[in-house]
Scaffold this motif. Structure first.
Motif, PDB file in Angstrom:
ATOM      1  N   ASP A   1      -6.963   2.309  14.346  1.00 33.17           N
ATOM      2  CA  ASP A   1      -6.760   3.413  13.291  1.00 33.17           C
ATOM      3  C   ASP A   1      -6.438   4.895  13.752  1.00 33.17           C
ATOM      4  O   ASP A   1      -5.451   5.305  13.207  1.00 33.17           O
ATOM      5  CB  ASP A   1      -7.814   3.367  12.302  1.00 33.17           C
ATOM      6  CG  ASP A   1      -7.613   4.270  11.150  1.00 33.17           C
ATOM      7  OD1 ASP A   1      -6.923   3.820  10.067  1.00 33.17           O
ATOM      8  OD2 ASP A   1      -7.705   5.491  11.203  1.00 33.17           O
TER       9      ASP A   1
ATOM     10  N   ILE B   1      -3.910  -3.832  12.529  1.00 26.80           N
ATOM     11  CA  ILE B   1      -4.311  -3.339  11.373  1.00 26.80           C
ATOM     12  C   ILE B   1      -3.130  -3.018  10.432  1.00 26.80           C
ATOM     13  O   ILE B   1      -1.909  -2.573  11.031  1.00 26.80           O
ATOM     14  CB  ILE B   1      -5.221  -2.054  11.473  1.00 26.80           C
ATOM     15  CG1 ILE B   1      -4.602  -1.193  12.183  1.00 26.80           C
ATOM     16  CG2 ILE B   1      -6.303  -2.743  12.074  1.00 26.80           C
ATOM     17  CD1 ILE B   1      -5.346   0.281  12.236  1.00 26.80           C
ATOM     18  N   MET B   2      -3.254  -2.917   9.050  1.00 26.22           N
ATOM     19  CA  MET B   2      -2.125  -2.631   8.128  1.00 26.22           C
ATOM     20  C   MET B   2      -1.499  -0.960   8.514  1.00 26.22           C
ATOM     21  O   MET B   2      -0.235  -1.088   8.656  1.00 26.22           O
ATOM     22  CB  MET B   2      -2.749  -2.561   6.792  1.00 26.22           C
ATOM     23  CG  MET B   2      -1.625  -1.931   5.587  1.00 26.22           C
ATOM     24  SD  MET B   2      -1.801  -0.178   5.238  1.00 26.22           S
ATOM     25  CE  MET B   2      -3.271  -0.181   4.478  1.00 26.22           C
TER      26      MET B   2
ATOM     27  N   LEU C   1      -0.917  -8.328   6.155  1.00 21.82           N
ATOM     28  CA  LEU C   1      -2.302  -7.916   6.273  1.00 21.82           C
ATOM     29  C   LEU C   1      -3.349  -7.343   5.292  1.00 21.82           C
ATOM     30  O   LEU C   1      -4.431  -7.308   5.289  1.00 21.82           O
ATOM     31  CB  LEU C   1      -2.293  -6.642   7.491  1.00 21.82           C
ATOM     32  CG  LEU C   1      -1.942  -7.453   8.836  1.00 21.82           C
ATOM     33  CD1 LEU C   1      -1.285  -6.170   9.678  1.00 21.82           C
ATOM     34  CD2 LEU C   1      -2.753  -8.201   9.492  1.00 21.82           C
ATOM     35  N   ASP C   2      -2.520  -6.815   4.266  1.00 16.86           N
ATOM     36  CA  ASP C   2      -3.335  -6.121   2.978  1.00 16.86           C
ATOM     37  C   ASP C   2      -2.508  -6.606   1.611  1.00 16.86           C
ATOM     38  O   ASP C   2      -1.856  -5.676   1.146  1.00 16.86           O
ATOM     39  CB  ASP C   2      -3.458  -4.822   3.279  1.00 16.86           C
ATOM     40  CG  ASP C   2      -4.306  -3.938   2.192  1.00 16.86           C
ATOM     41  OD1 ASP C   2      -4.854  -4.893   1.352  1.00 16.86           O
ATOM     42  OD2 ASP C   2      -4.332  -2.709   2.222  1.00 16.86           O
TER      43      ASP C   2
ATOM     44  N   ASN D   1      -2.675  -4.503  -1.602  1.00 22.38           N
ATOM     45  CA  ASN D   1      -2.153  -3.018  -1.689  1.00 22.38           C
ATOM     46  C   ASN D   1      -0.997  -2.692  -2.496  1.00 22.38           C
ATOM     47  O   ASN D   1       0.113  -3.039  -1.836  1.00 22.38           O
ATOM     48  CB  ASN D   1      -2.063  -2.606  -0.280  1.00 22.38           C
ATOM     49  CG  ASN D   1      -1.950  -1.188   0.220  1.00 22.38           C
ATOM     50  OD1 ASN D   1      -1.516  -0.612  -0.935  1.00 22.38           O
ATOM     51  ND2 ASN D   1      -2.727  -0.460   1.091  1.00 22.38           N
TER      52      ASN D   1
ATOM     53  N   ARG E   1      -1.517  -6.051  -9.270  1.00 18.59           N
ATOM     54  CA  ARG E   1      -2.628  -5.321  -8.847  1.00 18.59           C
ATOM     55  C   ARG E   1      -3.161  -4.083  -9.594  1.00 18.59           C
ATOM     56  O   ARG E   1      -4.350  -3.730  -9.198  1.00 18.59           O
ATOM     57  CB  ARG E   1      -2.427  -5.349  -7.262  1.00 18.59           C
ATOM     58  CG  ARG E   1      -2.272  -6.755  -6.623  1.00 18.59           C
ATOM     59  CD  ARG E   1      -1.442  -6.911  -5.379  1.00 18.59           C
ATOM     60  NE  ARG E   1      -1.547  -7.908  -4.781  1.00 18.59           N
ATOM     61  CZ  ARG E   1      -0.814  -9.066  -4.948  1.00 18.59           C
ATOM     62  NH1 ARG E   1       0.303  -8.949  -5.997  1.00 18.59           N
ATOM     63  NH2 ARG E   1      -0.849 -10.391  -4.301  1.00 18.59           N
TER      64      ARG E   1
END
Length: 322
Positions: free
Chosen positions: A159, A190-191, A220-221, A224, A254
């Motif tokens: 991150d 990671i995103m 990955l997400d 979102n 969502r």
């Protein structure tokens, strides 16, 4: 610089105001951040009048006071706060090479500052949207690039590396930004890394690679909604309004109440199908959008829809004049 330093020494040692002393010392630092003398004087002032000076720098937000705090935090061994403070000052005035300060390149700082704090500090340098993509800016930010290299090698948190890569991109170092993203991937995918990579491809004008990075971010997400909107905007820019509508619909499943997503979905439906209802929905939502340029982009897309009523198109266009 010499005059300000002299005044600061008088104020510091003759019963003067520590606030004024800090002001003049910070001014001396600003005139030549690489000169060690003002830092030596500030260290002496901190040693001799610590209680008074602590009151001056704690919680202060004036740039000169924050600058003094960055070095005092270094003296106290709080390297994270030192980084955050100099990042904030740099964000306000990046035309000064603040990171040429001797302490910023000191092994004690580079060996102790956390990756998260350096990443946040790097983000703060961009807080005010100043243009950093020039040879002169890259020269001023050279100590930041070195710090990123050292900390990334010592503590490669994905991150933090992704956020540091944003600064490299802002400075025009796109290959270096990609390299830092690859280093982050080698630790964990990671995103955020894919989102940063997408932004770098967009800066380079490659929309297909931008879309591919957003696709990987979504994998990955997948929940979102913001990623669905980001990818929808890219597909709209490519002229693929079928995909743009599909993506906004997925995002709305969502987060059905999200204003920007609803407005984008309405705009892309109007553009694809010529739906008066969709354009009417955009007319209702557009004035509430916080980003004026994005509002204008959506209206332009929507008004290009097939066979839309002229009065609705005029009503949508009139929003741009308000």
């Amino acid at each position: 610089m010499a005059g300000g330093l002299g005044i600061a020494r008088v104020l510091a040692h003759c019963g003067g105001s520590p606030v004024a002393a800090v002001h003049y010392l910070a001014g001396a630092i600003a005139s030549a951040p690489e000169n060690p003398e003002p830092y030596t004087a500030l260290a002496e002032l901190w040693r001799d009048r610590r209680p008074e000076l602590a009151e001056v720098v704690q919680g202060a937000d004036a740039p000169r006071t924050v600058l003094a705090r960055s070095y005092i935090s270094f003296l106290e061994g709080d390297m994270d706060d030192a980084a955050l403070a100099i990042g904030s000052v740099t964000g306000v005035q990046p035309d000064t090479a603040w990171a040429e300060a001797p302490w910023f390149g000191d092994e004690r700082f580079l060996g102790a500052v956390s990756a998260d704090a350096l990443a946040e500090a790097a983000m703060r340098t961009m807080d005010y949207g100043h243009g950093l993509d020039s040879d002169s800016m890259r020269e001023r930010f050279r100590p930041w690039f070195h710090a990123i290299d050292v900390v990334a090698a010592r503590r490669p948190l994905p991150d933090a590396l992704a956020r540091m890569a944003i600064l490299l991109r802002a400075c025009g170092l796109t290959e270096e930004s990609f390299a830092l993203c690859r280093r982050a991937d080698s630790v964990e995918r990671i995103m955020l890394t894919e989102v940063v990579r997408a932004g770098t491809w967009r800066k380079l004008g490659d929309l297909e690679q931008t879309a591919a990075a957003f696709e990987r971010a979504l994998a990955l997400d997948p929940a979102n909604w913001s990623l669905h909107l980001d990818l929808a905007d890219v597909r709209a820019e490519q002229g693929d309004f079928t995909a743009a509508v599909r993506l906004t619909d997925e995002g709305l499943r969502r987060e059905p109440a999200e204003l920007t997503l609803r407005a984008a979905g309405a705009a892309y439906r109007a553009r694809l199908t010529g739906s008066p209802a969709a354009l009417g929905e955009l007319i209702e939502l557009a004035p509430k959008l916080p980003n004026g340029s994005y509002r204008g982009l959506l209206i332009d897309h929507a008004c290009a829809g097939p066979a839309l009523p002229a009065d609705l198109v005029a009503a949508a266009r009139s929003i741009l004049d308000t």
